[in-house]
Design a protein around this motif. Structure first.
Motif, PDB file in Angstrom:
ATOM      1  N   PRO A  46       0.812  -1.223   0.000  1.00 16.51           N
ATOM      2  CA  PRO A  46       0.000   0.000   0.000  1.00 16.51           C
ATOM      3  C   PRO A  46       0.841   1.267   0.000  1.00 16.51           C
ATOM      4  N   LYS A  76      -6.604  -1.281   3.041  1.00 18.57           N
ATOM      5  CA  LYS A  76      -6.521  -1.760   1.657  1.00 18.57           C
ATOM      6  C   LYS A  76      -7.558  -2.850   1.405  1.00 18.57           C
ATOM      7  N   ASN A 109     -10.701  -2.663  -1.234  1.00 15.77           N
ATOM      8  CA  ASN A 109     -10.786  -3.689  -2.269  1.00 15.77           C
ATOM      9  C   ASN A 109     -12.134  -4.410  -2.224  1.00 15.77           C
ATOM     10  N   ARG A 132      -6.716   0.846  -7.883  1.00 19.28           N
ATOM     11  CA  ARG A 132      -5.714   0.019  -7.218  1.00 19.28           C
ATOM     12  C   ARG A 132      -4.291   0.517  -7.492  1.00 19.28           C
ATOM     13  N   LEU A 188      -3.174   3.398  -5.301  1.00 20.17           N
ATOM     14  CA  LEU A 188      -3.081   3.108  -3.870  1.00 20.17           C
ATOM     15  C   LEU A 188      -1.946   2.138  -3.583  1.00 20.17           C
ATOM     16  N   SER A 189      -1.038   1.972  -4.553  1.00 19.14           N
ATOM     17  CA  SER A 189      -0.003   0.947  -4.463  1.00 19.14           C
ATOM     18  C   SER A 189       1.391   1.512  -4.720  1.00 19.14           C
ATOM     19  N   VAL A 211      -6.302   6.968   2.574  1.00 17.96           N
ATOM     20  CA  VAL A 211      -6.499   6.909   1.124  1.00 17.96           C
ATOM     21  C   VAL A 211      -6.723   8.304   0.571  1.00 17.96           C
TER      22      VAL A 211
END
Length: 417
Positions: free
Chosen positions: A128, A137, A141, A158, A161-162, A224
């Motif tokens: 993350p 996370k 998801n 995704r 956020l990675s 986030v």
């Protein structure tokens, strides 16, 4: 006319679609000669362990680490296989991804990385961004999966956020050379969305990711929100760190459908391909396909084939997936029409989060359900298609298929009596 009974014929077509995409059949045809010097194999996805096994069948034992779904591991001599959770990530995936990135540190000119990417990598590659925790996370998801958002929108969010998706895995290996072999499970085979494109540059922005949250009403934690308040680490298409990467799609839904077309035509069917990249709400697509099937009845057998990736907007608390929901909605729309049979399955063997690929539909599906006291409309309203077909013993349960080229749907319309 197919010589087998309709159910067996449709199941055979599904099996052929899976066989064509088996990495053990595909990898030896596309793998180049093993480079000299240090070679590191990495990968993630539901097909990645089988891909690694195929690589070692050609190159021999290799150094590396691959992450796959629980139950999808394969024996390898040198490449370490780690199993983790899918579709919602877990601690095993988090730890394994960290170890994978560590293996890439310090690689330089003359080193070579082989990346093996397939559908499922989005959940299995877990690192993350910012201060996002694993629990946060997981929650985002799960909300995405229930939202009905199409796969490209899910993967866009995704990526942002990675620390590993959207080209960031390839960037971590720079300046080593990298070849990324991909098995596609996305409509249109856009490499940027296969497994959220860990080795592919991306043109989306944090604002695009935020727009997805707003449109599909995804609840997000403060961490986030903080990550998306600035531009994230997603690597742009022209970034120098991607200059030494060669991305290739080696198996795709269109190839599997083509194999099914060939088999069906040889059996005497008129084949109509509805598309290999169909997206949309499963029950809505099913209604359209039911109309096509009803209008296809004539003097010879007709097979309607389609692929792509459908979605389900969660309305109830049942157990289901896009393929089973499509099958149930199709059965309702056909309303017992004589001579029409269907199968809808995910080629990875997992429809939604259940260890079930999908289901078959026959002219007796609704009547048999009512004989058992099962209400099809109620099951559909609760998104409970897996339970519905389990009661009828009409589920397709192949176990781990070790590949993933998206949904396979076939409707067989037999000639008028």
């Amino acid at each position: 006319m197919p010589r087998q009974d309709p159910d067996s014929f449709l199941r055979r077509l599904f099996d052929i679609a899976v066989e064509v995409a088996d990495p053990m059949a595909v990898i030896p045809r596309v793998l180049p000669e093993k480079p000299k010097g240090r070679v590191v194999v990495i990968g993630a996805g539901k097909a990645s362990a089988r891909m690694a096994e195929a690589v070692e069948s050609v190159w021999g034992p290799c150094e590396g680490l691959v992450i796959t779904r629980y139950g999808y591991g394969r024996p390898c001599e040198g490449i370490e296989i780690v199993e983790a959770a899918h579709p919602v990530p877990d601690e095993a995936g988090l730890v394994a991804t960290s170890r994978m990135l560590h293996r890439l540190q310090g690689l330089g000119e003359g080193d070579f990385v082989l990346a093996l990417i397939s559908g499922g990598a989005s959940a299995l590659l877990v690192q993350p961004a910012g201060d996002i925790t694993l629990a946060e996370k997981q929650a985002v998801n799960a909300a995405l999966l229930a939202s009905g958002a199409p796969i490209d929108k899910m993967n866009t969010l995704r990526k942002h956020l990675s620390r590993v998706k959207g080209g960031q895995l390839a960037a971590a290996a720079y300046p080593a050379d990298m070849l990324s072999l991909m098995i596609s499970d996305v409509p249109g085979d856009d490499m940027a969305f296969i497994g959220s494109g860990p080795t592919v540059g991306d043109a989306t922005t944090s604002a695009d990711a935020r727009a997805i949250i707003e449109k599909w009403k995804i609840e997000i934690p403060a961490s986030v929100d903080a990550v998306l308040s600035v531009e994230t680490g997603v690597v742009g298409v022209g970034d120098e760190r991607l200059s030494k990467i060669d991305n290739r799609v080696i198996a795709a839904p269109s190839q599997s459908l083509a194999a099914a077309v060939k088999e069906a035509a040889a059996a005497g069917c008129e084949v109509r391909l509805l598309g290999d990249d169909i997206e949309g709400e499963a029950r809505d697509v099913a209604a359209e396909h039911a109309k096509a099937a009803l209008s296809a009845r004539g003097s010879r057998p007709v097979l309607l084939l389609s692929g792509g990736e459908l979605t389900v907007t969660r309305r109830g608390n049942g157990v289901g997936g896009p393929n089973a929901e499509y099958a149930l909605a199709l059965a309702e729309a056909l309303d017992g029409a004589e001579g029409i049979y269907a199968i809808a399955c995910d080629t990875d063997g997992v429809d939604g989060a259940a260890e079930v690929a999908g289901a078959v539909v026959t002219p007796r599906t609704l009547a048999r359900a009512r004989d058992l006291g099962v209400d099809p409309a109620e099951a559909l309203a609760r998104n409970d298609a897996h339970t519905f077909f389990a009661r009828l013993e009409d589920q397709v349960v192949p176990g781990p298929t070790l590949t993933n080229v998206n949904d396979f749907r076939a409707i067989l319309v037999l000639p008028n009596a």
